[in-house]
Structures are given as structure tokens and as C-alpha cells.
Design a protein around this motif. Structure first.
Motif, PDB file in Angstrom:
ATOM      1  N   VAL A  18      67.897 -66.087 -41.067  1.00 29.91           N
ATOM      2  CA  VAL A  18      68.819 -64.986 -40.831  1.00 29.91           C
ATOM      3  C   VAL A  18      70.223 -65.570 -40.671  1.00 29.91           C
ATOM      4  N   THR A  19      71.138 -65.170 -41.550  1.00 29.63           N
ATOM      5  CA  THR A  19      72.502 -65.684 -41.490  1.00 29.63           C
ATOM      6  C   THR A  19      73.428 -64.735 -40.729  1.00 29.63           C
ATOM      7  N   LEU A  20      74.643 -65.196 -40.487  1.00 23.67           N
ATOM      8  CA  LEU A  20      75.623 -64.353 -39.806  1.00 23.67           C
ATOM      9  C   LEU A  20      75.937 -63.103 -40.624  1.00 23.67           C
ATOM     10  N   THR A  21      76.014 -63.240 -41.939  1.00 21.58           N
ATOM     11  CA  THR A  21      76.261 -62.079 -42.797  1.00 21.58           C
ATOM     12  C   THR A  21      75.115 -61.086 -42.723  1.00 21.58           C
ATOM     13  N   HIS A  22      73.880 -61.570 -42.706  1.00 21.75           N
ATOM     14  CA  HIS A  22      72.734 -60.657 -42.563  1.00 21.75           C
ATOM     15  C   HIS A  22      72.852 -59.833 -41.282  1.00 21.75           C
ATOM     16  N   LEU A  23      73.298 -60.464 -40.213  1.00 23.18           N
ATOM     17  CA  LEU A  23      73.354 -59.792 -38.917  1.00 23.18           C
ATOM     18  C   LEU A  23      74.376 -58.660 -38.910  1.00 23.18           C
ATOM     19  N   ILE A  24      75.555 -58.870 -39.464  1.00 26.10           N
ATOM     20  CA  ILE A  24      76.601 -57.846 -39.416  1.00 26.10           C
ATOM     21  C   ILE A  24      76.367 -56.747 -40.449  1.00 26.10           C
ATOM     22  N   THR A  25      75.660 -57.046 -41.525  1.00 22.73           N
ATOM     23  CA  THR A  25      75.415 -56.031 -42.562  1.00 22.73           C
ATOM     24  C   THR A  25      74.068 -55.334 -42.402  1.00 22.73           C
ATOM     25  N   HIS A  26      73.376 -55.562 -41.292  1.00 24.80           N
ATOM     26  CA  HIS A  26      72.098 -54.884 -41.003  1.00 24.80           C
ATOM     27  C   HIS A  26      71.034 -55.190 -42.054  1.00 24.80           C
ATOM     28  N   THR A  27      71.018 -56.400 -42.559  1.00 16.32           N
ATOM     29  CA  THR A  27      70.006 -56.823 -43.533  1.00 16.32           C
ATOM     30  C   THR A  27      69.215 -58.016 -43.003  1.00 16.32           C
ATOM     31  N   SER A  28      69.180 -58.185 -41.688  1.00 14.05           N
ATOM     32  CA  SER A  28      68.508 -59.338 -41.080  1.00 14.05           C
ATOM     33  C   SER A  28      66.998 -59.195 -41.050  1.00 14.05           C
ATOM     34  N   GLY A  29      66.493 -57.950 -41.158  1.00 11.10           N
ATOM     35  CA  GLY A  29      65.065 -57.712 -40.972  1.00 11.10           C
ATOM     36  C   GLY A  29      64.691 -57.517 -39.516  1.00 11.10           C
ATOM     37  N   LEU A  30      65.666 -57.619 -38.604  1.00  7.42           N
ATOM     38  CA  LEU A  30      65.390 -57.411 -37.182  1.00  7.42           C
ATOM     39  C   LEU A  30      65.274 -55.918 -36.880  1.00  7.42           C
ATOM     40  N   PRO A  31      64.527 -55.550 -35.849  1.00  6.53           N
ATOM     41  CA  PRO A  31      64.419 -54.136 -35.455  1.00  6.53           C
ATOM     42  C   PRO A  31      65.721 -53.658 -34.822  1.00  6.53           C
ATOM     43  N   PRO A  32      65.854 -52.353 -34.589  1.00  7.99           N
ATOM     44  CA  PRO A  32      67.072 -51.834 -33.962  1.00  7.99           C
ATOM     45  C   PRO A  32      67.360 -52.466 -32.599  1.00  7.99           C
ATOM     46  N   LEU A  33      66.311 -52.689 -31.806  1.00  4.11           N
ATOM     47  CA  LEU A  33      66.438 -53.280 -30.479  1.00  4.11           C
ATOM     48  C   LEU A  33      65.273 -54.242 -30.248  1.00  4.11           C
ATOM     49  N   PRO A  34      65.443 -55.258 -29.412  1.00  8.06           N
ATOM     50  CA  PRO A  34      64.324 -56.150 -29.105  1.00  8.06           C
ATOM     51  C   PRO A  34      63.246 -55.423 -28.310  1.00  8.06           C
ATOM     52  N   ALA A  35      62.004 -55.752 -28.581  1.00 10.04           N
ATOM     53  CA  ALA A  35      60.885 -55.033 -27.960  1.00 10.04           C
ATOM     54  C   ALA A  35      60.904 -55.130 -26.444  1.00 10.04           C
ATOM     55  N   ASP A  36      61.319 -56.274 -25.896  1.00  6.53           N
ATOM     56  CA  ASP A  36      61.261 -56.415 -24.444  1.00  6.53           C
ATOM     57  C   ASP A  36      62.438 -55.774 -23.724  1.00  6.53           C
ATOM     58  N   LEU A  37      63.335 -55.112 -24.466  1.00  2.00           N
ATOM     59  CA  LEU A  37      64.393 -54.354 -23.802  1.00  2.00           C
ATOM     60  C   LEU A  37      63.851 -53.058 -23.221  1.00  2.00           C
ATOM     61  N   TYR A  38      62.879 -52.454 -23.911  1.00  2.00           N
ATOM     62  CA  TYR A  38      62.443 -51.100 -23.562  1.00  2.00           C
ATOM     63  C   TYR A  38      61.864 -50.956 -22.157  1.00  2.00           C
ATOM     64  N   PRO A  39      61.009 -51.867 -21.663  1.00  2.00           N
ATOM     65  CA  PRO A  39      60.448 -51.640 -20.322  1.00  2.00           C
ATOM     66  C   PRO A  39      61.503 -51.473 -19.242  1.00  2.00           C
ATOM     67  N   GLY A  40      62.566 -52.251 -19.287  1.00  2.00           N
ATOM     68  CA  GLY A  40      63.605 -52.131 -18.284  1.00  2.00           C
ATOM     69  C   GLY A  40      64.606 -51.035 -18.574  1.00  2.00           C
ATOM     70  N   ALA A  41      64.633 -50.555 -19.834  1.00  2.00           N
ATOM     71  CA  ALA A  41      65.640 -49.581 -20.238  1.00  2.00           C
ATOM     72  C   ALA A  41      65.188 -48.138 -20.109  1.00  2.00           C
ATOM     73  N   VAL A  42      63.883 -47.894 -20.131  1.00  2.00           N
ATOM     74  CA  VAL A  42      63.371 -46.522 -20.187  1.00  2.00           C
ATOM     75  C   VAL A  42      63.915 -45.660 -19.055  1.00  2.00           C
ATOM     76  N   ARG A  43      63.934 -46.189 -17.846  1.00  2.00           N
ATOM     77  CA  ARG A  43      64.404 -45.404 -16.699  1.00  2.00           C
ATOM     78  C   ARG A  43      65.900 -45.120 -16.772  1.00  2.00           C
ATOM     79  N   HIS A  44      66.614 -45.914 -17.567  1.00  2.00           N
ATOM     80  CA  HIS A  44      68.070 -45.775 -17.636  1.00  2.00           C
ATOM     81  C   HIS A  44      68.523 -45.395 -19.046  1.00  2.00           C
ATOM     82  N   TRP A  45      67.612 -44.823 -19.841  1.00  2.00           N
ATOM     83  CA  TRP A  45      67.894 -44.600 -21.254  1.00  2.00           C
ATOM     84  C   TRP A  45      69.101 -43.696 -21.484  1.00  2.00           C
ATOM     85  N   LEU A  46      69.302 -42.736 -20.612  1.00  2.00           N
ATOM     86  CA  LEU A  46      70.408 -41.801 -20.784  1.00  2.00           C
ATOM     87  C   LEU A  46      71.641 -42.185 -19.968  1.00  2.00           C
ATOM     88  N   THR A  47      71.629 -43.367 -19.374  1.00  2.00           N
ATOM     89  CA  THR A  47      72.794 -43.820 -18.613  1.00  2.00           C
ATOM     90  C   THR A  47      73.221 -45.216 -19.061  1.00  2.00           C
TER      91      THR A  47
END
Length: 345
Positions: free
Chosen positions: A108-137
Motif C-alpha cells: 500500500v503506497t501513499l498514493t493508494h491511501l489518499i486516493t482510496h485505492t488501498s484496499g483498506l476498510p472504511p475504519l479499522p475493525a478494533d475502533l468499533y468496540p470503543g466507538a459504539v457508545r460515542h458514535w453520534l458524538t
């Protein structure tokens, strides 16, 4: 008979005044606070209003959260660093974030990252457990730069990098951390020195300052205030907050490139890829680009838990529009379509 290039734009009335169209757009946005900053041939018009009583400070003087409309600043920074020889956009991000670690056959190059062609998901999977309670804030507040880096180094792209477009806040956050690693400079200092200061953007910041300086966001119904956005390690993807005047100055710089960023400002207009089958978007290093009968329209929108922003410019007509409102995006929202329609005519 008039040509496409010299007929009046729909945002202008017969006298060439955009005020009426801008006022109508402010009302259509149906938000506690809404501000539109428009320029044509360097002449500016700023209109504001809202469903809430006016704040103590003028609406046009407050700083608004831009959310994903921060990404054009990150893309411009990357382009400048590349032209200055500080980074190579083709560098694998892992080589910067974990020196000495094998990067594999299809990194994955720097260009892939800024042009949304990296193949990465929208957010890292381990963000969600801590984010769910604060999703709207504040879903990102707890997710540090170290966690962004760690999540990237263990990630396995879902598609070979460079082959498919998929919008990823995660990817742009990784890019920010890679640029910090490449330059040895903290993100706020890097953006300020590389983009904000050269463009004279003194009304732009990367962290909240509080009431009287920052606009207050609201829930989707426009009634309940939301807290200021805390972005954690996702600075590159959504930290920018700015006054409408500064947002318009950023766009005007793209219309009239000059100074140390001239070549970078021209470079980020260059089309790099098409979003995908059935989409009109062409992607530059940082902007979405649509072809219109008035020439290419470059734009990016963004949203946070309580605010929305739209940035766009049309070089062929020397027009630009920055729009901001203090209401979370809702189903069948009119904010982006209204702003885009003003610029596209």
C-alpha cells in the motif's frame, strides 16, 4: 445568442449579484446555523442565517468542523512534500511506519491511501468496540495515532492496492501517520508549515478552541448541541476546522495558484483515476472531479457528529463555494445537493 462560458451563472441575478440565490440556499439547508461563502473572479459574497437565534459571535466569524473536507488539505500537503523531494508518493506506507519490515509484493503506497485505492476498510475493525457508545458524538477520540499504525501493520487489504476504489477514513489516517514518520514532524506543525501558513490561513486550526471561536454542532433535528469533535489519530482524515472566509481562501488559492504552493495546487487538479463503474467521479490526488458544461468542477464534502461542510471550485468560470452548517447529516439531506447545485449552476 450567448456561449456557455459568457452566459450568467444561475447563482447570479440579472445584475450579477449572488445574494438572493445564496440567501435562498441558506434557508433550504434548514440548520441552526448556515454560512455560504462564494467567490467569482475574486469578488466575494458571504451570506448566513439559520433556524436558531444568532450566536454571540457572528456566524461568519466562527470556525466550522470540516470532517472529510479536511482531506484536500492532506492531499495538497502530500503533493507539496513530493514536489519538495521530502517524500515519494509511491513509497510503501509500511516502509515509513515500520522500517526494515518486509512490505510484500503489492504494498500500500501513499498514493493508494489518499486516493482510496488501498484496499483498506472504511475504519479499522478494533475502533468499533470503543466507538459504539460515542458514535453520534466522538467516535474517534479514543483511537490514538499508535493504534492507527498498529491496525494498519496487521491489516490485510481486501483487494490488491490500486485496483478498486473504496472510501477509507482509515487509509487517509494512515497516510497522515506515514507523513509524520517520513518528516519527523508532528501533524499540526506539518500541516501548518506546509499548507496553512503559506496560504495565509490564520482562521484555520486542527483542534477545538471552545465557544466563541468554534461553531456548536447539533443533532440531525437541529435541536440538541453536540460536543466539539475530537479526532484522535485520524487528524489527516478530518481535523480541519476553519472560518468560512478561510475555507474560501483555500479554494481561491486553487483558482489562482501562486507562491510556494503554485505547482502543488496545479498538481492536485490532475485526474488520476475513475471511481468505478456507474459513477461520474474522476479522482485527482485529493478532489472529486465532475465534468460540467462550464468545465471541470472539483469538490469534496465532509460531515462530523454535528456539522457539515462543502468545498468546491470551477476553474473555467473562476468560481468557488464554501458552505458550512451546524446540523448532523440526516436522511435525504439537502445540504450537499444545495451547495453543489449553486456551484454547478
Amino acid at each position: 445568442m450567448t456561449s456557455t462560458t459568457d452566459r450568467p451563472r444561475s447563482v447570479l441575478d440579472a445584475a450579477g449579484d449572488p445574494s438572493r440565490a445564496l440567501d435562498e440556499a441558506v434557508r433550504a439547508m434548514d440548520a441552526p446555523d448556515a454560512v455560504l461563502a462564494y467567490s467569482r473572479d475574486g469578488v466575494r459574497s458571504v451570506r448566513h442565517g439559520g433556524t436558531a437565534p444568532p450566536p454571540a459571535e457572528p456566524r461568519e466569524a466562527l470556525r466550522y468542523e470540516t470532517g472529510s473536507a479536511s482531506k484536500p488539505y492532506t492531499g495538497l500537503l502530500l503533493e507539496r512534500l513530493a514536489r519538495d523531494g521530502a517524500v515519494d508518493p509511491g513509497t510503501p506506507a509500511a516502509a515509513l511506519l515500520a522500517p526494515g519490515r518486509p512490505v510484500g509484493r503489492d504494498p500500500v503506497t501513499l498514493t493508494h491511501l489518499i486516493t482510496h485505492t488501498s484496499g483498506l476498510p472504511p475504519l479499522p475493525a478494533d475502533l468499533y468496540p470503543g466507538a459504539v457508545r460515542h458514535w453520534l458524538t466522538n467516535p474517534y477520540a479514543h483511537y490514538t495515532a499508535d493504534r492507527v499504525i498498529a491496525a494498519f501493520l496487521r491489516a490485510r487489504p481486501r483487494h490488491r492496492p490500486g485496483t478498486r476504489w473504496r472510501y477509507s477514513n482509515f487509509g487517509v489516517a494512515v497516510l497522515g501517520q506515514a507523513l509524520v514518520a517520513a518528516t519527523g514532524t508532528p501533524w499540526a506543525e506539518l500541516v501548518t508549515g506546509g499548507v496553512l501558513a503559506p496560504l495565509g490561513l490564520t482562521g484555520t486550526a486542527l483542534a477545538p478552541a471552545g465557544p466563541g471561536i468554534d461553531a456548536t454542532g447539533h443533532t440531525a433535528d437541529g435541536t440538541k448541541p453536540t460536543p466539539p469533535l475530537l479526532i484522535g489519530g485520524f487528524e489527516a482524515a478530518g481535523a480541519v476546522r476553519a472560518t468560512p472566509g478561510d475555507l474560501l481562501s483555500f479554494l481561491d488559492a486553487h483558482l489562482r495558484p501562486a507562491g510556494p504552493l503554485r505547482e502543488a495546487l496545479l498538481g492536485v487538479r490532475r485526474p488520476l483515476l475513475r471511481r468505478g463503474h456507474g459513477h461520474a467521479h474522476v479522482h485527482t490526488l485529493t478532489w472529486f472531479r465532475h465534468e460540467t458544461d462550464r468545465g471541470p468542477l472539483y469538490f469534496h464534502a465532509g460531515a462530523t457528529s454535528g456539522q457539515q461542510t462543502f468545498l468546491g471550485f470551477v476553474p473555467d468560470t473562476a468560481t468557488a463555494l464554501a458552505a458550512a452548517c451546524t446540523r448532523r447529516c440526516r436522511l435525504r439531506d439537502t445540504f450537499v445537493t444545495t451547495a453543489y447545485g449553486l456551484l454547478a449552476g
